[in-house]
Design a protein around this motif. Structure first.
Motif, PDB file in Angstrom:
ATOM      1  N   ASN A 130       0.795  -1.232   0.000  1.00 28.94           N
ATOM      2  CA  ASN A 130       0.000   0.000   0.000  1.00 28.94           C
ATOM      3  C   ASN A 130       0.827   1.281   0.000  1.00 28.94           C
ATOM      4  N   VAL A 131       2.079   1.226  -0.438  1.00 30.51           N
ATOM      5  CA  VAL A 131       2.863   2.464  -0.519  1.00 30.51           C
ATOM      6  C   VAL A 131       2.711   3.140  -1.884  1.00 30.51           C
ATOM      7  N   GLY A 132       1.983   2.491  -2.816  1.00 25.50           N
ATOM      8  CA  GLY A 132       1.702   3.117  -4.105  1.00 25.50           C
ATOM      9  C   GLY A 132       2.454   2.535  -5.280  1.00 25.50           C
ATOM     10  N   LYS A 133       2.922   1.290  -5.165  1.00 27.88           N
ATOM     11  CA  LYS A 133       3.703   0.681  -6.244  1.00 27.88           C
ATOM     12  C   LYS A 133       2.887   0.525  -7.525  1.00 27.88           C
ATOM     13  N   SER A 134       1.689  -0.037  -7.407  1.00 27.03           N
ATOM     14  CA  SER A 134       0.865  -0.270  -8.601  1.00 27.03           C
ATOM     15  C   SER A 134       0.420   1.042  -9.240  1.00 27.03           C
ATOM     16  N   ALA A 135       0.088   2.029  -8.406  1.00 27.98           N
ATOM     17  CA  ALA A 135      -0.286   3.344  -8.934  1.00 27.98           C
ATOM     18  C   ALA A 135       0.877   3.961  -9.702  1.00 27.98           C
ATOM     19  N   LEU A 136       2.103   3.770  -9.192  1.00 25.75           N
ATOM     20  CA  LEU A 136       3.283   4.278  -9.883  1.00 25.75           C
ATOM     21  C   LEU A 136       3.455   3.600 -11.238  1.00 25.75           C
ATOM     22  N   ILE A 137       3.275   2.284 -11.269  1.00 29.21           N
ATOM     23  CA  ILE A 137       3.417   1.561 -12.532  1.00 29.21           C
ATOM     24  C   ILE A 137       2.379   2.045 -13.548  1.00 29.21           C
ATOM     25  N   ASN A 138       1.133   2.219 -13.104  1.00 25.66           N
ATOM     26  CA  ASN A 138       0.099   2.695 -14.017  1.00 25.66           C
ATOM     27  C   ASN A 138       0.454   4.067 -14.583  1.00 25.66           C
ATOM     28  N   ARG A 139       1.047   4.926 -13.768  1.00 26.53           N
ATOM     29  CA  ARG A 139       1.453   6.246 -14.254  1.00 26.53           C
ATOM     30  C   ARG A 139       2.632   6.142 -15.211  1.00 26.53           C
ATOM     31  N   LEU A 140       3.552   5.239 -14.938  1.00 29.35           N
ATOM     32  CA  LEU A 140       4.668   5.040 -15.848  1.00 29.35           C
ATOM     33  C   LEU A 140       4.181   4.521 -17.201  1.00 29.35           C
ATOM     34  N   LEU A 141       3.143   3.679 -17.147  1.00 31.67           N
ATOM     35  CA  LEU A 141       2.565   3.115 -18.370  1.00 31.67           C
ATOM     36  C   LEU A 141       1.601   4.075 -19.063  1.00 31.67           C
ATOM     37  N   LYS A 142       1.159   5.109 -18.323  1.00 29.47           N
ATOM     38  CA  LYS A 142       0.184   6.091 -18.807  1.00 29.47           C
ATOM     39  C   LYS A 142      -1.175   5.456 -19.094  1.00 29.47           C
ATOM     40  N   LYS A 143      -1.454   4.347 -18.429  1.00 34.67           N
ATOM     41  CA  LYS A 143      -2.769   3.713 -18.493  1.00 34.67           C
ATOM     42  C   LYS A 143      -2.866   2.705 -17.358  1.00 34.67           C
ATOM     43  N   LYS A 144      -4.100   2.359 -16.986  1.00 35.64           N
ATOM     44  CA  LYS A 144      -4.281   1.421 -15.886  1.00 35.64           C
ATOM     45  C   LYS A 144      -4.112   0.000 -16.390  1.00 35.64           C
ATOM     46  N   VAL A 145      -3.018  -0.608 -15.975  1.00 30.65           N
ATOM     47  CA  VAL A 145      -2.725  -1.979 -16.381  1.00 30.65           C
ATOM     48  C   VAL A 145      -2.752  -2.914 -15.180  1.00 30.65           C
ATOM     49  N   VAL A 146      -2.347  -2.404 -14.027  1.00 31.15           N
ATOM     50  CA  VAL A 146      -2.360  -3.224 -12.811  1.00 31.15           C
ATOM     51  C   VAL A 146      -3.347  -2.624 -11.822  1.00 31.15           C
ATOM     52  N   GLU A 147      -3.963  -3.476 -11.017  1.00 28.14           N
ATOM     53  CA  GLU A 147      -4.971  -3.022 -10.066  1.00 28.14           C
ATOM     54  C   GLU A 147      -4.314  -2.216  -8.960  1.00 28.14           C
ATOM     55  N   LEU A 158       3.404 -11.744  -9.025  1.00 25.74           N
ATOM     56  CA  LEU A 158       4.372 -10.994  -9.801  1.00 25.74           C
ATOM     57  C   LEU A 158       3.955 -10.966 -11.264  1.00 25.74           C
ATOM     58  N   ARG A 159       4.182  -9.823 -11.911  1.00 21.08           N
ATOM     59  CA  ARG A 159       3.753  -9.690 -13.290  1.00 21.08           C
ATOM     60  C   ARG A 159       4.669  -8.720 -14.029  1.00 21.08           C
ATOM     61  N   TRP A 160       5.173  -9.124 -15.209  1.00 19.37           N
ATOM     62  CA  TRP A 160       5.984  -8.244 -16.036  1.00 19.37           C
ATOM     63  C   TRP A 160       5.087  -7.409 -16.946  1.00 19.37           C
ATOM     64  N   VAL A 161       5.385  -6.121 -17.039  1.00 20.27           N
ATOM     65  CA  VAL A 161       4.649  -5.238 -17.950  1.00 20.27           C
ATOM     66  C   VAL A 161       5.663  -4.403 -18.725  1.00 20.27           C
ATOM     67  N   ARG A 162       5.387  -4.182 -20.013  1.00 17.65           N
ATOM     68  CA  ARG A 162       6.287  -3.407 -20.871  1.00 17.65           C
ATOM     69  C   ARG A 162       5.872  -1.940 -20.846  1.00 17.65           C
ATOM     70  N   LEU A 169       8.875  -3.593 -16.662  1.00 16.55           N
ATOM     71  CA  LEU A 169       8.712  -3.469 -15.212  1.00 16.55           C
ATOM     72  C   LEU A 169       8.089  -4.719 -14.630  1.00 16.55           C
ATOM     73  N   LEU A 170       8.608  -5.127 -13.483  1.00 18.35           N
ATOM     74  CA  LEU A 170       8.021  -6.239 -12.739  1.00 18.35           C
ATOM     75  C   LEU A 170       7.220  -5.660 -11.580  1.00 18.35           C
ATOM     76  N   ASP A 171       5.906  -5.856 -11.630  1.00 17.98           N
ATOM     77  CA  ASP A 171       5.042  -5.428 -10.523  1.00 17.98           C
ATOM     78  C   ASP A 171       5.010  -6.556  -9.502  1.00 17.98           C
ATOM     79  N   ALA A 172       5.424  -6.252  -8.275  1.00 20.03           N
ATOM     80  CA  ALA A 172       5.508  -7.282  -7.234  1.00 20.03           C
ATOM     81  C   ALA A 172       4.588  -6.932  -6.074  1.00 20.03           C
ATOM     82  N   PRO A 173       3.991  -7.933  -5.443  1.00 18.60           N
ATOM     83  CA  PRO A 173       3.211  -7.654  -4.226  1.00 18.60           C
ATOM     84  C   PRO A 173       4.071  -6.992  -3.167  1.00 18.60           C
TER      85      PRO A 173
END
Length: 284
Positions: A130-147, A158-162, A169-173
């Motif tokens: 809950n420190v904002g990792k997924s929100a950061l990834i979505n902003r880096l991607l410029k679209k909502k890809v991870v919840e 764990l999930r890799w996203v381009r 980027l690897l999104d990790a719990p």
């Protein structure tokens, strides 16, 4: 008060993360800007080794510019560059992307030197729940890809996203120590909702938060102020312990319903309704 929280999916994710780190070039460590020391995982340095690191302090909108300057100087004094972000709105995210690309540049230079073609830089985003990792990834991607949501434990695998041709980027719990040895750190994690709410008692945590604010006001010469409590609940906190204050405002606002008052105080803090408040300061 004993606060411990280590659900099964985190234990599994940690094992998988350590395995995936072998493939990673750059580590983006995300911490909560309100508690950047308490959200430092003690084993990250051991896991990361010599890999390039980018330190991200998220929720910069929830601390004052004065405190942000203090932390910047403190981290730079230790040879680290903190990148402050508000991942919900995207503030500061471009600088994080540039830092990750720059950190990974050396990887592809080594590949070129060996006559190999460059490849996308592999980065991983790690940090407490809950420190904002997924929100950061979505902003880096410029679209909502991870919840993404304002609660711990949303990302479970764990999930890799381009991100681009240059970064994967690897999104990790969220990862958290199997045992939190510092009780004060555990309480701060609970206040900031960076740990599951089944692990703590709302009334005890809310009372501790009030104690933290009054002691920080004294120690920080007013950089952090407990006057936000008077502004919000029409009662000065200085003549009370945290527990005493909680009970008194519960009597005044909710006819003595202390649990309801505790939940409200914590929720007001987490939503920023008490203002820009840090629970940690450098050297504090």
């Amino acid at each position: 008060m004993i606060i411990q929280w280590y659900p099964g999916h985190i234990a599994k994710a940690e094992r998988n993360l350590k395995e995936q780190l072998k493939r990673v070039d750059v580590v983006l460590e995300v911490r909560d800007a309100r508690i950047p020391i308490a959200t430092r995982h003690p084993q990250v340095s051991e896991w990361v080794g010599n890999k390039a690191q980018v330190l991200v302090l998220n929720r910069m909108d929830m601390i004052s510019s004065e405190v942000r300057k203090m932390w910047t100087e403190w981290f730079e004094g230790k040879g680290e560059v903190p990148y402050f972000t508000n991942a919900q709105l995207g503030d500061g995210v471009k600088n994080v992307a540039k830092a990750a690309q720059k950190a990974g540049h050396a990887v592809n230079q080594r590949r070129r030197d060996r006559g190999m073609l460059p490849r996308p830089v592999r980065a991983v985003v790690i940090g407490f729940p809950n420190v904002g990792k997924s929100a950061l990834i979505n902003r880096l991607l410029k679209k909502k890809v991870v919840e993404s949501a304002r609660r711990p434990g949303v990302t479970k695998q764990l999930r890799w996203v381009r991100i681009s041709d240059e970064i994967e980027l690897l999104d990790a719990p969220g990862v958290i120590p199997s045992r939190i040895k510092n009780e004060e750190d555990a309480i701060k994690l609970a206040i900031c909702e960076d740990i599951g709410n089944a692990a703590y008692d709302n009334q005890q945590v809310a009372a501790k938060m009030i104690d933290f604010l009054t002691s920080l006001e004294t120690d920080s010469n007013g950089v952090v102020s407990a006057s936000c409590l008077k502004d919000r609940y029409q009662l000065q906190p200085y003549d009370y312990t945290g527990e005493g204050y909680l009970h008194e405002v519960a009597n005044q606002i909710y006819q003595g319903d202390v649990e309801r008052m505790a939940r409200r105080i914590l929720d007001d803090f987490r939503k920023g309704l008490l203002g820009k408040i840090s629970l940690e300061l450098p050297n504090n």
